[in-house]
Enzyme design. Structure first.
Site, PDB file in Angstrom:
ATOM      1  N   ASP A  71      29.254  52.202  29.891  1.00 30.28           N
ATOM      2  CA  ASP A  71      30.206  52.011  30.994  1.00 30.28           C
ATOM      3  C   ASP A  71      30.590  50.567  31.102  1.00 30.28           C
ATOM      4  O   ASP A  71      30.204  49.774  30.216  1.00 30.28           O
ATOM      5  CB  ASP A  71      29.444  52.177  32.368  1.00 30.28           C
ATOM      6  CG  ASP A  71      28.007  51.583  32.373  1.00 30.28           C
ATOM      7  OD1 ASP A  71      27.209  51.406  31.227  1.00 30.28           O
ATOM      8  OD2 ASP A  71      27.745  50.665  33.387  1.00 30.28           O
ATOM      9  N   GLU A 133      24.730  50.960  33.011  1.00 32.42           N
ATOM     10  CA  GLU A 133      23.996  49.645  32.925  1.00 32.42           C
ATOM     11  C   GLU A 133      24.587  48.789  33.795  1.00 32.42           C
ATOM     12  O   GLU A 133      23.794  47.778  34.308  1.00 32.42           O
ATOM     13  CB  GLU A 133      24.219  49.124  31.478  1.00 32.42           C
ATOM     14  CG  GLU A 133      23.599  48.106  31.064  1.00 32.42           C
ATOM     15  CD  GLU A 133      23.961  46.624  31.399  1.00 32.42           C
ATOM     16  OE1 GLU A 133      23.358  45.759  31.295  1.00 32.42           O
ATOM     17  OE2 GLU A 133      25.433  46.533  31.633  1.00 32.42           O
TER      18      GLU A 133
END
Length: 374
Positions: A71, A133
């Site tokens: 991400d 994350e």
């Protein structure tokens, strides 16, 4: 495929934190399976995003984990001079969202796969690619929970966050929370008939500021900047108009903790101040947003010595930002940070990575693989 070509593909996936990630996950999985890697998809509870664990070599032998997240943060900042989700090459610089943080590391891992599969590895190399994350390491705990079910206990975990290819031994832990105060609205001419949520929020703010001042007095760990734990109020939202008593106010607060301190515990005085407002008629909601532990890899450590040999550079003692490495360490695994790019370029317009940084990371991964041949 070369690392820059792989990076171009990875950047093209708009894998913004908190959104579904099936497209980038499928592409990476297909790529790895084309080299006969063992690939497992590990869903999260959200139902629309997953982690990936891939292994080259035998899973019943201890090996090494290369850990990164798929991400990226949104690219809504003003100042981008090109499409952030289309890789732009300008000399040695490769521009795009996530190039440094941290699709550059993923690209280097994937570019090394042909070499990793050229000869049979006696010890495995695992790719552990996580989701969300950037929302406080929400995805990787689900991967870690299944890791030892899927492979032998690893010898170590290398988390490829941007570190200029210098190993990092420690980082701070973090805990963040959102507190919502609900009072009672009314006309501002009759404050006695309402409950002003913004005024109440001042009590929470005062507790946060007071705690921050106390933390600045120690304890200290000199390797961090600053060398003490901290608390910061990042956002305050409330109110509709100047002549309406605000019935709602929300604050978001984070704590950053040195390695000897539990980051969640630092927020206790703030939470107590918020809870005390219930006795004055306010409704109080405390929502934990993120929490992950600090990393502290002591010397001597075999993993630190290994990274020194692989990079030719002595490790850096500590950084103040956080990573997934602390979660791996809490699970009983040695973990260290080392990856291409610079954290100073992350979360900014025109984020970039250098060709040489990508190449250096691939060289490090291939050198690690050569150690796993025998």
């Amino acid at each position: 495929m070369r690392a820059p070509d792989i990076l171009a593909k990875l950047v093209s996936f708009v894998s913004v934190v908190g959104t579904p990630n099936a497209d980038i996950l499928e592409w990476i999985g297909t790529y790895l399976k084309s080299f006969d890697a063992t690939v497992d998809i590990i869903p999260g509870p959200e139902g629309d995003r997953s982690n990936l664990l891939a292994t080259i070599g035998p899973r019943d032998k201890p090996g090494y984990v290369l850990s990164g997240h798929m991400d990226v943060v949104p690219a809504n900042e003003a100042g981008w001079t090109s499409n952030p989700f289309v890789l732009r090459v300008d000399g040695e610089r490769l521009y795009g969202r996530g190039t440094s943080d941290m699709k550059g590391f993923l690209a280097a891992c994937l570019a090394a796969v042909p070499m990793l599969t050229a000869g049979p590895l006696m010890r495995p190399i695992h790719f552990a690619f996580s989701y969300d994350e950037e929302a406080g390491c929400r995805g990787v705990p689900h991967l870690i929970a299944r890791l030892l079910e899927l492979c032998e206990t690893p010898l170590g975990v290398i988390v490829g966050e941007p570190s200029n290819m210098r190993a990092i031994l420690a980082h701070k832990g973090k805990s963040a929370a959102r507190v919502t105060l609900k009072g009672r609205s009314g006309h501002s001419s009759r404050p006695d008939l309402g409950l002003n949520a913004i005024h109440a929020a001042a009590e929470v703010l005062r507790a946060a500021i007071s705690t921050a001042h106390t933390l600045a007095q120690g304890p200290f760990e000199a390797e961090f900047e600053p060398p003490y734990s901290s608390i910061s109020v990042g956002t305050i939202h409330g109110g509709q108009a100047v002549n309406i008593i605000p019935d709602l106010c929300t604050l978001e607060i984070e704590a950053r903790a040195i390695s000897s301190i539990d980051p969640a515990a630092l927020l206790s005085p703030v939470r107590e101040a918020a809870a005390a407002l219930e006795h004055r008629g306010f409704q109080v909601q405390w929502e934990q947003l993120t929490s992950y532990p600090a990393l502290s890899l002591s010397r001597p450590a075999l993993l630190a010595d290994l990274l020194t040999e692989l990079t030719g550079t002595e490790p850096l003692a500590a950084v103040s930002y956080g990573t997934e490495a602390g979660l791996y360490q809490r699970a009983g695994l040695e973990a260290i940070i080392c990856g291409p790019g610079d954290i100073g370029r992350a979360h900014k317009p025109n984020e970039f990575i250098l060709m040489d940084e990508l190449a250096a990371c691939q060289v490090m991964i291939e050198a690690l693989a050569r150690r796993c041949l025998a």
